[in-house]
Structure formats: structure tokens, C-alpha cells
Design a protein around this motif. Sequence first.
Motif, PDB file in Angstrom:
ATOM      1  N   THR A 155       0.845  -1.184   0.000  1.00  0.00           N
ATOM      2  CA  THR A 155       0.000   0.000   0.000  1.00  0.00           C
ATOM      3  C   THR A 155       0.884   1.238   0.000  1.00  0.00           C
ATOM      4  N   LEU A 156       0.605   2.160  -0.914  1.00  0.00           N
ATOM      5  CA  LEU A 156       1.340   3.412  -1.000  1.00  0.00           C
ATOM      6  C   LEU A 156       0.458   4.542  -0.486  1.00  0.00           C
ATOM      7  N   GLY A 157       0.954   5.304   0.465  1.00  0.00           N
ATOM      8  CA  GLY A 157       0.202   6.428   0.986  1.00  0.00           C
ATOM      9  C   GLY A 157      -0.023   7.496  -0.068  1.00  0.00           C
ATOM     10  N   GLY A 158      -1.241   8.026  -0.111  1.00  0.00           N
ATOM     11  CA  GLY A 158      -1.573   9.043  -1.091  1.00  0.00           C
ATOM     12  C   GLY A 158      -0.820  10.339  -0.898  1.00  0.00           C
ATOM     13  N   MET A 159      -0.387  10.608   0.361  1.00  0.00           N
ATOM     14  CA  MET A 159       0.281  11.869   0.648  1.00  0.00           C
ATOM     15  C   MET A 159       1.800  11.780   0.564  1.00  0.00           C
ATOM     16  N   LEU A 160       2.335  10.600   0.275  1.00  0.00           N
ATOM     17  CA  LEU A 160       3.782  10.460   0.106  1.00  0.00           C
ATOM     18  C   LEU A 160       4.234  11.187  -1.150  1.00  0.00           C
ATOM     19  N   SER A 161       5.440  11.711  -1.133  1.00  0.00           N
ATOM     20  CA  SER A 161       5.966  12.353  -2.332  1.00  0.00           C
ATOM     21  C   SER A 161       6.364  11.303  -3.361  1.00  0.00           C
ATOM     22  N   ASN A 162       6.432  11.724  -4.599  1.00  0.00           N
ATOM     23  CA  ASN A 162       6.878  10.831  -5.667  1.00  0.00           C
ATOM     24  C   ASN A 162       8.293  10.332  -5.410  1.00  0.00           C
ATOM     25  N   SER A 163       9.152  11.194  -4.888  1.00  0.00           N
ATOM     26  CA  SER A 163      10.534  10.793  -4.598  1.00  0.00           C
ATOM     27  C   SER A 163      10.590   9.738  -3.509  1.00  0.00           C
ATOM     28  N   ASN A 165     -11.731  12.120 -14.111  1.00  0.00           N
ATOM     29  CA  ASN A 165     -11.724  10.854 -13.378  1.00  0.00           C
ATOM     30  C   ASN A 165     -13.109  10.546 -12.844  1.00  0.00           C
ATOM     31  N   THR A 166     -13.220   9.434 -12.128  1.00  0.00           N
ATOM     32  CA  THR A 166     -14.518   8.980 -11.631  1.00  0.00           C
ATOM     33  C   THR A 166     -14.715   9.282 -10.151  1.00  0.00           C
ATOM     34  N   LEU A 167     -13.912  10.172  -9.592  1.00  0.00           N
ATOM     35  CA  LEU A 167     -14.106  10.577  -8.211  1.00  0.00           C
ATOM     36  C   LEU A 167     -15.434  11.305  -8.048  1.00  0.00           C
ATOM     37  N   GLU A 168     -16.085  11.086  -6.921  1.00  0.00           N
ATOM     38  CA  GLU A 168     -17.282  11.840  -6.580  1.00  0.00           C
ATOM     39  C   GLU A 168     -16.865  13.105  -5.840  1.00  0.00           C
ATOM     40  N   PRO A 169     -17.693  14.149  -5.847  1.00  0.00           N
ATOM     41  CA  PRO A 169     -17.314  15.412  -5.204  1.00  0.00           C
ATOM     42  C   PRO A 169     -16.863  15.222  -3.759  1.00  0.00           C
ATOM     43  N   GLY A 170     -15.700  15.756  -3.441  1.00  0.00           N
ATOM     44  CA  GLY A 170     -15.189  15.725  -2.076  1.00  0.00           C
ATOM     45  C   GLY A 170     -14.389  14.504  -1.707  1.00  0.00           C
ATOM     46  N   GLU A 171     -14.376  13.470  -2.548  1.00  0.00           N
ATOM     47  CA  GLU A 171     -13.611  12.271  -2.221  1.00  0.00           C
ATOM     48  C   GLU A 171     -12.118  12.582  -2.196  1.00  0.00           C
ATOM     49  N   LEU A 172     -11.436  11.971  -1.235  1.00  0.00           N
ATOM     50  CA  LEU A 172     -10.015  12.201  -1.013  1.00  0.00           C
ATOM     51  C   LEU A 172      -9.253  10.902  -1.254  1.00  0.00           C
ATOM     52  N   ILE A 173      -8.262  10.946  -2.143  1.00  0.00           N
ATOM     53  CA  ILE A 173      -7.430   9.763  -2.388  1.00  0.00           C
ATOM     54  C   ILE A 173      -6.526   9.538  -1.186  1.00  0.00           C
ATOM     55  N   THR A 174      -6.605   8.359  -0.599  1.00  0.00           N
ATOM     56  CA  THR A 174      -5.797   8.068   0.586  1.00  0.00           C
ATOM     57  C   THR A 174      -4.680   7.079   0.322  1.00  0.00           C
ATOM     58  N   ALA A 175      -4.846   6.201  -0.672  1.00  0.00           N
ATOM     59  CA  ALA A 175      -3.821   5.175  -0.888  1.00  0.00           C
ATOM     60  C   ALA A 175      -3.931   4.573  -2.274  1.00  0.00           C
ATOM     61  N   ILE A 176      -2.820   3.999  -2.718  1.00  0.00           N
ATOM     62  CA  ILE A 176      -2.758   3.206  -3.945  1.00  0.00           C
ATOM     63  C   ILE A 176      -2.339   1.800  -3.549  1.00  0.00           C
ATOM     64  N   HIS A 177      -3.064   0.808  -4.004  1.00  0.00           N
ATOM     65  CA  HIS A 177      -2.790  -0.576  -3.631  1.00  0.00           C
ATOM     66  C   HIS A 177      -2.191  -1.343  -4.812  1.00  0.00           C
ATOM     67  N   LEU A 178      -1.088  -2.009  -4.551  1.00  0.00           N
ATOM     68  CA  LEU A 178      -0.391  -2.793  -5.565  1.00  0.00           C
ATOM     69  C   LEU A 178      -0.513  -4.268  -5.232  1.00  0.00           C
ATOM     70  N   ASP A 179      -0.840  -5.073  -6.238  1.00  0.00           N
ATOM     71  CA  ASP A 179      -0.932  -6.517  -6.046  1.00  0.00           C
ATOM     72  C   ASP A 179       0.458  -7.122  -5.834  1.00  0.00           C
ATOM     73  N   LYS A 180       0.476  -8.397  -5.562  1.00  0.00           N
ATOM     74  CA  LYS A 180       1.739  -9.125  -5.417  1.00  0.00           C
ATOM     75  C   LYS A 180       2.635  -8.847  -6.623  1.00  0.00           C
ATOM     76  N   PRO A 181       3.917  -8.588  -6.399  1.00  0.00           N
ATOM     77  CA  PRO A 181       4.821  -8.251  -7.517  1.00  0.00           C
ATOM     78  C   PRO A 181       4.846  -9.329  -8.592  1.00  0.00           C
ATOM     79  N   LYS A 182       4.735  -8.868  -9.857  1.00  0.00           N
ATOM     80  CA  LYS A 182       4.761  -9.803 -10.991  1.00  0.00           C
ATOM     81  C   LYS A 182       5.900  -9.509 -11.957  1.00  0.00           C
ATOM     82  N   PHE A 183       6.337  -8.254 -11.991  1.00  0.00           N
ATOM     83  CA  PHE A 183       7.284  -7.841 -13.025  1.00  0.00           C
ATOM     84  C   PHE A 183       8.592  -7.319 -12.445  1.00  0.00           C
TER      85      PHE A 183
END
Length: 328
Positions: A66-74, A203-221
Motif C-alpha cells: 500500500t502506497l500512501g496518497g500523501m507520500l511524495s513521488n521521490s 476521473n470517476t471521483l465523486e465530489p469531495g472524495e479524497l485519495i488516501t492510498a494506492i494498492h499494488l498486487d503481489k509483484p509480478k514484473f
Amino acid sequence: MRPFNYTNAKNKEQALQSYTSTSHYLGGGTNLVDLMKEDVERPDQLIEVANLDYKNIIKKESGGFTLGGMLSNSETANHPDIRKNYPLLSMAMLSAATAQIRNMATNAGNLLQRTRCPYFFETSMPCNKREPGSGCGAKDGVNSLHAIFGYSDKCIATHPSDMCVALAAMDAKVEVQKVYGSSRMIDFSNFHRLPGDQPEKDNTLEPGELITAIHLDKPKFSDHYYYLKIRERSSYAFALVSVAAGLQIKSGVITKAGLAMGGVAHKPWKFTEVEKFLEGKKPNKVNFETAAEMAMQDAKPFEGNKYKVEMGKRAIVRALTHAYERKA
């Protein structure tokens, strides 16, 4: 820049409750503030969310991460777990912008960045994305940087992100917090939308929705991967065409493929049927060239961007070849 109110949210509840129809959440601000300076975005309120602790982490969960939505790209791209398990994502993120911008830009903000179409930025020109109903200046104008897939009569702009192309190839998921307490998960392929009759909606966000995380499946590549970015100059430029390619190979056969392209559509363009074609095939030039032909067969270029079709084919073959040879 127009006057606006500023709310420094102490927690996600305050951020969500402060939101109104004329608000914008503020993370790193590397895109939003530029658009405000150009008078393209005109929020009455900015809600600071970059300092929220909520999901501001990289954490192993259910075989994936899980990647936090507020983490920097770096922070994300250079994290040891990401570099080891998801090097395709790291490679794509490190190809974007400058180190200074990556230090500021957040993961959630990267997903929400808007097109770099010059007609969108120039307020004296017609743009349905900026001002619905005004027309699309790019359609009959200078369109060398524009879409060859999935566009409509209302908009032919492209999505600018590198990170998102890799996430599309990896079948990520986006977690968002709703205003009234519940949360939901969005498959990455359904997060960004095509322009249709409402190009102002990215995008398909509804008004006011806040992105909190990005979820990555088990590593494949983690062994066979490559991110190819073709641009007009070698640094600090957005992609003319980009390709995220990931292969899982066992006993000389492709068992899983991930393939997505940037710079060609209103959203990261994922080649699901091409991925299926590659699975069960040997990783060789003939199959890669066939995959590239399949990928580009539905392209509908304009006069100014016909080059993207041939460039796209060659880019796909090159990216798949580099992915295969990386640890072959």
C-alpha cells in the motif's frame, strides 16, 4: 491569481468536512498552483492535505503493498521495497519532471494532474475541458501532441502522467475516502475516464472524495520490466509516447504481461487484449512485433500526430524487448 481561502486540515475528517463544491485539496501543488496562476483553475478554497498522517506510509499487505496518497513521488520511487518489488513503477516515476518537483509532488496529486494541452492552458482559446461548450481548439489546430485513442468530438487531450502508465500496466487500485465516512476501492482502469460528452471530468471521483492510498498486487514484473519515454528533449518534458512493459517469464514462456501506453489518450491506455495475446507466447521479436501491430490497429490519428502510430509500434517492440532482456 485570484483570492482564495486556505484551510490547513489537521486530520482527514476536517479535510473532508471543509470541502465545498468550489474547493480543491492541496498536496504538493506542483500542477494545481500553476493552473491557478494561469487562471485555469479558480478555487475559492484550498484545503491542505499534504501533512496528513493518514496512510502516509508504504506498507506490505496481503502479498502486495500500500502506497500512501500523501507520500511524495521521490519517497515512493526511491523506497527500497518499491525499487525491489515494483521497479517498473520506480523507473516510470523517476523519468518524470525534475528531482525538485518529485520531492514536492504527491502520489494522489500525480493521479489528479491535468492535461498539458496548450489549448487548455491558454484561456483565450476554446477548450471544452476548461470551459464546457466552448469548443476544442486542438481538433482543427495544432494537434501533434494529442490523442490517437479514445478521444471524442469534445476533446482530444492526453493525460500527462508517467506514474499512471506504470500503475495501469500493473493493475493497481485506488482507495478513496468519501465525505461521510465510508471508503471505496477503484480499479485503476476505471479511475480515469475518457472525455465523451464531459471532458471537464478527468476521473470517476465523486465530489469531495479524497485519495488516501494506492494498492499494488503481489509483484509480478520485478525481473522483466521497462519504461520507455519518448519526448522532444531528453529531460523535463512530457511524453510524446511512453510505454510501460512488464513480463513474467517461466521456462522461456510469458506467463503474465502488463502493457500500457502514455501520451496517446485521455487516460493511460492499457492494452488488455495484447496482454492476453502475449501470455503463453515466447518472448521473441516476432511476437513482440505482432503485439505492437495489434496495439496500434485501432489508432485514429489526426494530421498533426500521424507519427505516433509508427512511433507507438516501435516503442512497444523496444519496451518489450528491453523488458525481456533485462534479466534474461
